[in-house]
Structures are given as structure tokens and as C-alpha cells.
Design a protein around this motif. Structure first.
Motif, PDB file in Angstrom:
ATOM      1  N   LEU A  88       4.963   5.082   3.069  1.00  0.00           N
ATOM      2  CA  LEU A  88       4.963   6.526   3.117  1.00  0.00           C
ATOM      3  C   LEU A  88       5.554   7.815   2.798  1.00  0.00           C
ATOM      4  CD1 LEU A  88       2.352   7.948   5.234  1.00  0.00           C
ATOM      5  CD2 LEU A  88       4.063   8.755   6.189  1.00  0.00           C
ATOM      6  N   LEU A  89       4.898   7.864   1.449  1.00  0.00           N
ATOM      7  CA  LEU A  89       5.798   9.592   1.060  1.00  0.00           C
ATOM      8  C   LEU A  89       5.122  10.832   1.350  1.00  0.00           C
ATOM      9  CD1 LEU A  89       5.110   7.888  -3.273  1.00  0.00           C
ATOM     10  CD2 LEU A  89       6.609   7.347  -1.501  1.00  0.00           C
ATOM     11  N   GLU A  90       6.066  11.573   1.738  1.00  0.00           N
ATOM     12  CA  GLU A  90       5.618  12.896   1.766  1.00  0.00           C
ATOM     13  C   GLU A  90       6.473  14.389   1.595  1.00  0.00           C
ATOM     14  OE1 GLU A  90       4.905  16.790   4.065  1.00  0.00           O
ATOM     15  OE2 GLU A  90       3.338  14.074   3.586  1.00  0.00           O
ATOM     16  N   ALA A  91       6.125  15.067   1.001  1.00  0.00           N
ATOM     17  CA  ALA A  91       7.095  15.767   0.529  1.00  0.00           C
ATOM     18  C   ALA A  91       7.888  17.511   1.692  1.00  0.00           C
ATOM     19  CB  ALA A  91       6.441  17.044  -0.424  1.00  0.00           C
ATOM     20  N   ARG A  92       6.931  17.411   2.592  1.00  0.00           N
ATOM     21  CA  ARG A  92       7.772  18.276   3.021  1.00  0.00           C
ATOM     22  C   ARG A  92       7.567  17.864   4.921  1.00  0.00           C
ATOM     23  NH1 ARG A  92       4.889  21.014  -0.982  1.00  0.00           N
ATOM     24  NH2 ARG A  92       3.251  21.195   0.004  1.00  0.00           N
ATOM     25  N   PRO A  93       7.859  17.149   4.871  1.00  0.00           N
ATOM     26  CA  PRO A  93       7.884  16.901   6.743  1.00  0.00           C
ATOM     27  C   PRO A  93       7.667  17.393   7.960  1.00  0.00           C
ATOM     28  CG  PRO A  93       9.461  15.284   6.109  1.00  0.00           C
ATOM     29  CD  PRO A  93       8.703  16.271   4.738  1.00  0.00           C
ATOM     30  N   PRO A  94       7.320  18.101   8.494  1.00  0.00           N
ATOM     31  CA  PRO A  94       7.769  19.420   9.956  1.00  0.00           C
ATOM     32  C   PRO A  94       9.075  19.030  10.687  1.00  0.00           C
ATOM     33  CG  PRO A  94       6.736  17.637  10.599  1.00  0.00           C
ATOM     34  CD  PRO A  94       6.530  17.124   9.017  1.00  0.00           C
ATOM     35  N   GLN A  95       9.674  19.947  10.854  1.00  0.00           N
ATOM     36  CA  GLN A  95      10.555  19.632  12.026  1.00  0.00           C
ATOM     37  C   GLN A  95       9.891  19.797  13.746  1.00  0.00           C
ATOM     38  OE1 GLN A  95      13.801  19.392  11.597  1.00  0.00           O
ATOM     39  NE2 GLN A  95      13.702  19.173  10.169  1.00  0.00           N
ATOM     40  N   MET A  96      10.075  18.527  14.375  1.00  0.00           N
ATOM     41  CA  MET A  96       9.585  18.672  15.755  1.00  0.00           C
ATOM     42  C   MET A  96       9.681  19.974  16.547  1.00  0.00           C
ATOM     43  SD  MET A  96       7.716  16.518  17.947  1.00  0.00           S
ATOM     44  CE  MET A  96       8.278  15.321  17.904  1.00  0.00           C
ATOM     45  N   PRO A  97       8.914  20.828  17.011  1.00  0.00           N
ATOM     46  CA  PRO A  97       8.794  21.496  17.705  1.00  0.00           C
ATOM     47  C   PRO A  97       9.523  21.412  19.029  1.00  0.00           C
ATOM     48  CG  PRO A  97       6.539  21.535  17.700  1.00  0.00           C
ATOM     49  CD  PRO A  97       7.386  20.173  16.984  1.00  0.00           C
ATOM     50  N   THR A  98       9.904  23.009  19.722  1.00  0.00           N
ATOM     51  CA  THR A  98      11.080  22.495  20.631  1.00  0.00           C
ATOM     52  C   THR A  98      10.637  22.859  21.664  1.00  0.00           C
ATOM     53  OG1 THR A  98      12.125  24.666  20.226  1.00  0.00           O
ATOM     54  CG2 THR A  98      13.312  22.424  19.478  1.00  0.00           C
ATOM     55  N   ALA A  99      10.964  22.128  22.857  1.00  0.00           N
ATOM     56  CA  ALA A  99      10.314  22.718  24.013  1.00  0.00           C
ATOM     57  C   ALA A  99      10.243  24.425  24.875  1.00  0.00           C
ATOM     58  CB  ALA A  99      11.058  22.078  25.257  1.00  0.00           C
ATOM     59  N   ASP A 100      11.554  24.624  24.144  1.00  0.00           N
ATOM     60  CA  ASP A 100      11.208  25.893  24.819  1.00  0.00           C
ATOM     61  C   ASP A 100      10.883  26.978  23.014  1.00  0.00           C
ATOM     62  OD1 ASP A 100      13.392  26.291  22.977  1.00  0.00           O
ATOM     63  OD2 ASP A 100      14.962  27.218  24.244  1.00  0.00           O
ATOM     64  N   GLU A 101      10.495  26.754  22.283  1.00  0.00           N
ATOM     65  CA  GLU A 101       9.730  27.432  21.324  1.00  0.00           C
ATOM     66  C   GLU A 101       8.639  28.159  21.015  1.00  0.00           C
ATOM     67  OE1 GLU A 101       8.706  25.929  15.880  1.00  0.00           O
ATOM     68  OE2 GLU A 101       9.690  24.977  17.657  1.00  0.00           O
ATOM     69  N   PRO A 102       7.976  28.825  21.085  1.00  0.00           N
ATOM     70  CA  PRO A 102       6.870  29.602  21.068  1.00  0.00           C
ATOM     71  C   PRO A 102       5.598  28.738  19.942  1.00  0.00           C
ATOM     72  CG  PRO A 102       7.911  30.988  19.607  1.00  0.00           C
ATOM     73  CD  PRO A 102       8.840  30.189  20.355  1.00  0.00           C
ATOM     74  N   PRO A 103       4.096  28.880  20.383  1.00  0.00           N
ATOM     75  CA  PRO A 103       3.351  27.547  19.701  1.00  0.00           C
ATOM     76  C   PRO A 103       3.307  28.527  18.278  1.00  0.00           C
ATOM     77  CG  PRO A 103       2.366  29.170  20.611  1.00  0.00           C
ATOM     78  CD  PRO A 103       3.780  29.566  21.495  1.00  0.00           C
ATOM     79  N   ARG A 104       3.543  27.452  17.287  1.00  0.00           N
ATOM     80  CA  ARG A 104       3.302  27.556  15.630  1.00  0.00           C
ATOM     81  C   ARG A 104       1.570  27.893  15.313  1.00  0.00           C
ATOM     82  NH1 ARG A 104       7.800  22.473  13.589  1.00  0.00           N
ATOM     83  NH2 ARG A 104       9.295  23.403  14.825  1.00  0.00           N
ATOM     84  N   LEU A 105       1.586  28.268  14.170  1.00  0.00           N
ATOM     85  CA  LEU A 105       0.650  28.865  13.912  1.00  0.00           C
ATOM     86  C   LEU A 105      -0.996  28.245  13.533  1.00  0.00           C
ATOM     87  CD1 LEU A 105       1.346  31.593  10.815  1.00  0.00           C
ATOM     88  CD2 LEU A 105       0.298  32.370  13.230  1.00  0.00           C
ATOM     89  N   ARG A 106      -0.035  26.758  13.252  1.00  0.00           N
ATOM     90  CA  ARG A 106      -1.414  26.273  12.717  1.00  0.00           C
ATOM     91  C   ARG A 106      -2.002  24.803  13.390  1.00  0.00           C
ATOM     92  NH1 ARG A 106      -0.132  21.300   7.855  1.00  0.00           N
ATOM     93  NH2 ARG A 106       1.666  21.982   9.098  1.00  0.00           N
ATOM     94  N   VAL A 107      -2.986  24.360  14.160  1.00  0.00           N
ATOM     95  CA  VAL A 107      -3.612  24.069  15.387  1.00  0.00           C
ATOM     96  C   VAL A 107      -4.657  23.055  14.841  1.00  0.00           C
ATOM     97  CG1 VAL A 107      -2.055  25.370  17.405  1.00  0.00           C
ATOM     98  CG2 VAL A 107      -4.592  25.718  16.531  1.00  0.00           C
ATOM     99  N   ILE A 161       0.526  -0.721   0.428  1.00  0.00           N
ATOM    100  CA  ILE A 161      -0.170   0.170  -0.097  1.00  0.00           C
ATOM    101  C   ILE A 161       0.688   1.805  -0.473  1.00  0.00           C
ATOM    102  CG2 ILE A 161      -1.761   1.874   1.288  1.00  0.00           C
ATOM    103  CD1 ILE A 161      -2.522  -1.337   3.005  1.00  0.00           C
ATOM    104  N   VAL A 162       0.165   2.728  -1.053  1.00  0.00           N
ATOM    105  CA  VAL A 162       1.235   3.407  -0.407  1.00  0.00           C
ATOM    106  C   VAL A 162       0.467   4.488  -0.267  1.00  0.00           C
ATOM    107  CG1 VAL A 162       2.401   5.836  -2.265  1.00  0.00           C
ATOM    108  CG2 VAL A 162       2.740   3.123  -2.472  1.00  0.00           C
ATOM    109  N   ILE A 163       0.993   5.100   0.668  1.00  0.00           N
ATOM    110  CA  ILE A 163       0.020   6.646   1.155  1.00  0.00           C
ATOM    111  C   ILE A 163       0.774   7.549   0.737  1.00  0.00           C
ATOM    112  CG2 ILE A 163      -0.821   7.700   2.964  1.00  0.00           C
ATOM    113  CD1 ILE A 163      -0.568   4.809   4.374  1.00  0.00           C
ATOM    114  N   VAL A 164      -0.152   8.735  -0.185  1.00  0.00           N
ATOM    115  CA  VAL A 164       0.583   9.618  -1.066  1.00  0.00           C
ATOM    116  C   VAL A 164      -0.011  11.138   0.146  1.00  0.00           C
ATOM    117  CG1 VAL A 164       0.591  11.144  -2.115  1.00  0.00           C
ATOM    118  CG2 VAL A 164       1.057   8.673  -2.129  1.00  0.00           C
ATOM    119  N   GLY A 165       0.690  11.405   0.846  1.00  0.00           N
ATOM    120  CA  GLY A 165       0.984  12.650   1.877  1.00  0.00           C
ATOM    121  C   GLY A 165       1.006  11.685   3.795  1.00  0.00           C
ATOM    122  N   GLY A 166       2.321  12.520   4.138  1.00  0.00           N
ATOM    123  CA  GLY A 166       2.376  12.037   5.429  1.00  0.00           C
ATOM    124  C   GLY A 166       2.088  13.154   6.420  1.00  0.00           C
ATOM    125  N   GLY A 167       0.312  13.753   6.075  1.00  0.00           N
ATOM    126  CA  GLY A 167       0.372  14.970   7.678  1.00  0.00           C
ATOM    127  C   GLY A 167      -0.633  14.092   8.492  1.00  0.00           C
TER     128      GLY A 167
END
Length: 392
Positions: free
Chosen positions: A31-50, A6-12
Motif C-alpha cells: 500500500l502506497l500512500e503519500a499523505r497519511p493522516p494523524q489520528m485525531p486525539t480524544a479532545d480535538e475538535p472535529p475535522r472538516l472532512r466527514v 498487488i500494489v494499491i496506490v492510495g491509502g485513503g
């Protein structure tokens, strides 16, 4: 990959959850994902997409071992939902206490959940994760979409899962149409620190120009969502940070307090979409590739995770019976199970949008009456809340 996989296109969040679910069952998946995110660090302010996760989604993530892997300091519980219309006195209030629950759900950053699921997927022997995937092309053929990776050639999976978002190139390549609608509004999103800090109540307020919402985040931060017409969104985007904050403080309820820190801001158009079918040949749609709803109630990711859970269970049953993953009755059963749920939530959100943004003149008071009745609706109110939390 051979035609057993099985191939999943999109690793959101949805595609990654499906990969973990299948991989934990020992079912081969790539699993094929074009733009994987970096894991937020503990002291990083919140990112926009929640996103808001309800209790059923939390239980699913616990099953996938993702829930305990999240950073607890970046997950915010909420135990109260408040909704009101500035044109009247009616208010609708939901609390966890009404259902005997510790919380109604949580808010967390999309990148945080996605990165966590991808990390788990990489540990599973049945899952191959290509993130980022290089040189992926989607070709439209008479037999449906074909996946070609530069330097590797065409893939021949038993099943392709489109988890590639609302604009889904896979859905388009398959010629699967969709019903679409434009709310003619943009969501202006701001990640902020307020004084007083955000607590554990999330609220939505309906105004003549569009809804406003506060989503409490971890550590007392908050995500503010302001729905305005496109021209207003563009004008707000042109303001410097100080002027933008003044606009927020003027437009939002006084109880918001002062915005001490603006961590980030963005705006995007609000649209809805529903695929005319959820599968065709060896292609099946999940999450936003199948359905996009108004984000006001934060139910989009919950619906997508329900898609993933349902589809994984049906694929596992097919494997147990020795049937192919793209067995037509299997995919048809998946669509029959998921379409009504997704359609109901989409229709409900559309009704809310037009019910509270369309000028009603002397009938505007009906909205306030409706909120008051809903707020005192007893078992009806509890039933609506139970559906939002559990989807059943």
C-alpha cells in the motif's frame, strides 16, 4: 515486489480497507500512500472532512476488525433523515424505527477511519505499508502505467489498484477516459458547535440558491454543508469568523440555533465523474478513481467500500483457483457488478440536484407534491431507504 503481488496506490479509506481485506486473507499487497493522516486525539475538535457510513459499510468494517478499533467518542449515530424544499410544504422523513433498526448509520471523520485502517494494515504480515511513500512516479508506457519509486526502481506487480482519488493520475496514465460534469456549485463546509447541540437527525433543505445540510457529529457538534455558486463561496471565504457565523445563522433554518463555536471551514467545487471503464491490462480502479458522485446524500464512501469488498472477494477467488490477480474475466466481472450500482447512485444524485435547484416557475409546487408522495409511499419509501442503507 515480484509479479505475484498487488500494489494499491492510495491509502485513503477505500484503498486502506482493500489492503486490510486482502491482507487478512493472506494475499500479498503493498500500500502506497503519500499523505497519511494523524489520528485525531480524544479532545480535538472535529475535522472538516466527514462521511456517512450506512449499515452495510459498518458490517464490512466489523469484518475487517476496524469497527471496534474506532474511538467510540468520535462516532455519531443518526436515526432520522429529514428532507424538505423551502418553496413548498412537502417533507420527506426517514427513521430507523420504520425499518426496526437502532440507527440508520453513523457520521465520522475521514481521517479517523483512514488512520484506523492504516494502523490495522500495518499489523498484517501480508501487507507492506509505505505511508508516506517517498519519490513515487507514475509513468505512461505502451503497456500501461508503470510505478517507479526513487531509490528502488520500477515495481512489477501482478495488479495495480488505483485508489488515488477523483483526479487519479493512474487512470490518466492508462488513457482511461471519463464522463464528467460540473454542478457549478461549491460546497461550503463548516464544523461547528451549536446551541442547542446537534441531536441524531440529519437533514437536507433545498433552497433557490442550493441545498443546505446538517450532519450531526459526536458530542453534539455538527458539520454544516452549504451549496452555493462559486462567487458566493469565494465571498464567504473572505469573511472573518464572526461575520461568517452570522451568515450561517441567517441562511440556515431557525431550528439550527446559534453557532457557539466555529471549529473550521473550507469550500470545494462539486463535480461528477465516471470512468469509461474500470480496468485495463493489470490496472483496476476503485472508489473515487472510478466514480465521483454529488456528496449530498453522503454515499460516496459507501460505494467505494462496496468496490473494495467486491474486488477483494474476486481476487481471493482467483488465488484459490491459481489464476493471476489481473485475470481479465475477473476484472470484467468486477466492473459488471459495480458499474450499475455506482451509475444508479450517481444518476439519482444528479436528478436530485437539478430537480431541486432548477427554477420551475409555476411548476415548483410539483417538488413539494413529490416529497409528500414519497413520504407516504409505504413500501416504495422503505425500498428506497433499504437501498441507501444496504445497496441492495
Amino acid at each position: 515486489m515480484d509479479n505475484e503481488g498487488i500494489v494499491i496506490v492510495g491509502g485513503g479509506m477505500v484503498g486502506a480497507a482493500l489492503a486490510v481485506d486482502l491482507g487478512q486473507r493472506g494475499i500479498p499487497v503493498r500500500l502506497l500512500e503519500a499523505r497519511p493522516p494523524q489520528m485525531p486525539t480524544a479532545d480535538e475538535p472535529p475535522r472538516l472532512r466527514v462521511s456517512a457510513l450506512n449499515q452495510r459499510s459498518i458490517e464490512y468494517l466489523q469484518k475487517l476488525t476496524a469497527w471496534p478499533a474506532l474511538q467510540s467518542g468520535r462516532v455519531a449515530d443518526f436515526d432520522e433523515v429529514l428532507t424538505w424544499d423551502v418553496s413548498g410544504s412537502g417533507r420527506l422523513r426517514f427513521t430507523a424505527l420504520e425499518l426496526g433498526l437502532e440507527r440508520l448509520g453513523v457520521f465520522l471523520e475521514n481521517d479517523h477511519l483512514q488512520a484506523t485502517l492504516l494502523e490495522i494494515a500495518r499489523t498484517l504480515s501480508a501487507v507492506r505499508v509505505d505511508a508516506p511513500v517517498e519519490g513515487l512516479e507514475i509513468e505512461s508506457t505502451e503497456d500501461g502505467p508503470r510505478l517507479v519509486i526513487d531509490g528502488e526502481g520500477p515495481l512489477d506487480p501482478a495488479l495495480i489498484v488505483a485508489a488515488d482519488g477523483g483526479g487519479s493520475p493512474l487512470r490518466e496514465a492508462a488513457g482511461i477516459g471519463s464522463w464528467q460534469g460540473d454542478y457549478h456549485q461549491h460546497a461550503v463546509v463548516a464544523s461547528v458547535r451549536t446551541n442547542p447541540p446537534a441531536a441524531t437527525c440529519t437533514w437536507q433543505r433545498f433552497t433557490p440558491t442550493g441545498p443546505q445540510a446538517l450532519l450531526p457529529l459526536a458530542g453534539g457538534d455538527a458539520s454544516l454543508v452549504w451549496y452555493v455558486d462559486p462567487a458566493r463561496a469565494e465571498s464567504l471565504a473572505q469573511l472573518d469568523a464572526d461575520a461568517f457565523v452570522r451568515e450561517l445563522e441567517t441562511a440556515f433554518p431557525e431550528a439550527l440555533g446559534l453557532v457557539e463555536t466555529l471549529h473550521g471551514r473550507a469550500h470545494f467545487p462539486i463535480r461528477r465523474r465516471h470512468a469509461r471503464r474500470y480496468w485495463q491490462g493489470n490496472l483496476v480502479l476503485v472508489g473515487d478513481s472510478a466514480h465521483v458522485i454529488h456528496p449530498l446524500a453522503g454515499q460516496g464512501v459507501n460505494l467505494g467500500l462496496r468496490d473494495a469488498r467486491d474486488l477483494a472477494g474476486r481476487i481471493a477467488e482467483a488465488h484459490r483457483l491459481g489464476l493471476p490477480s489481473s485475470h481479465p474475466p475477473l476484472l470484467a466481472a468486477y466492473e459488471r457488478a459495480r458499474r450499475p450500482d455506482n451509475q444508479l447512485m450517481q444518476s439519482t444524485m444528479t436528478a436530485f440536484h437539478y430537480g431541486f435547484t432548477t427554477p420551475l416557475g409555476p411548476l415548483a409546487g410539483l417538488r413539494s407534491v413529490g416529497l409528500r408522495l414519497a413520504g407516504h409511499g409505504g413500501w416504495v419509501k422503505r425500498r428506497v431507504l433499504r437501498y441507501a442503507l444496504e445497496g441492495r
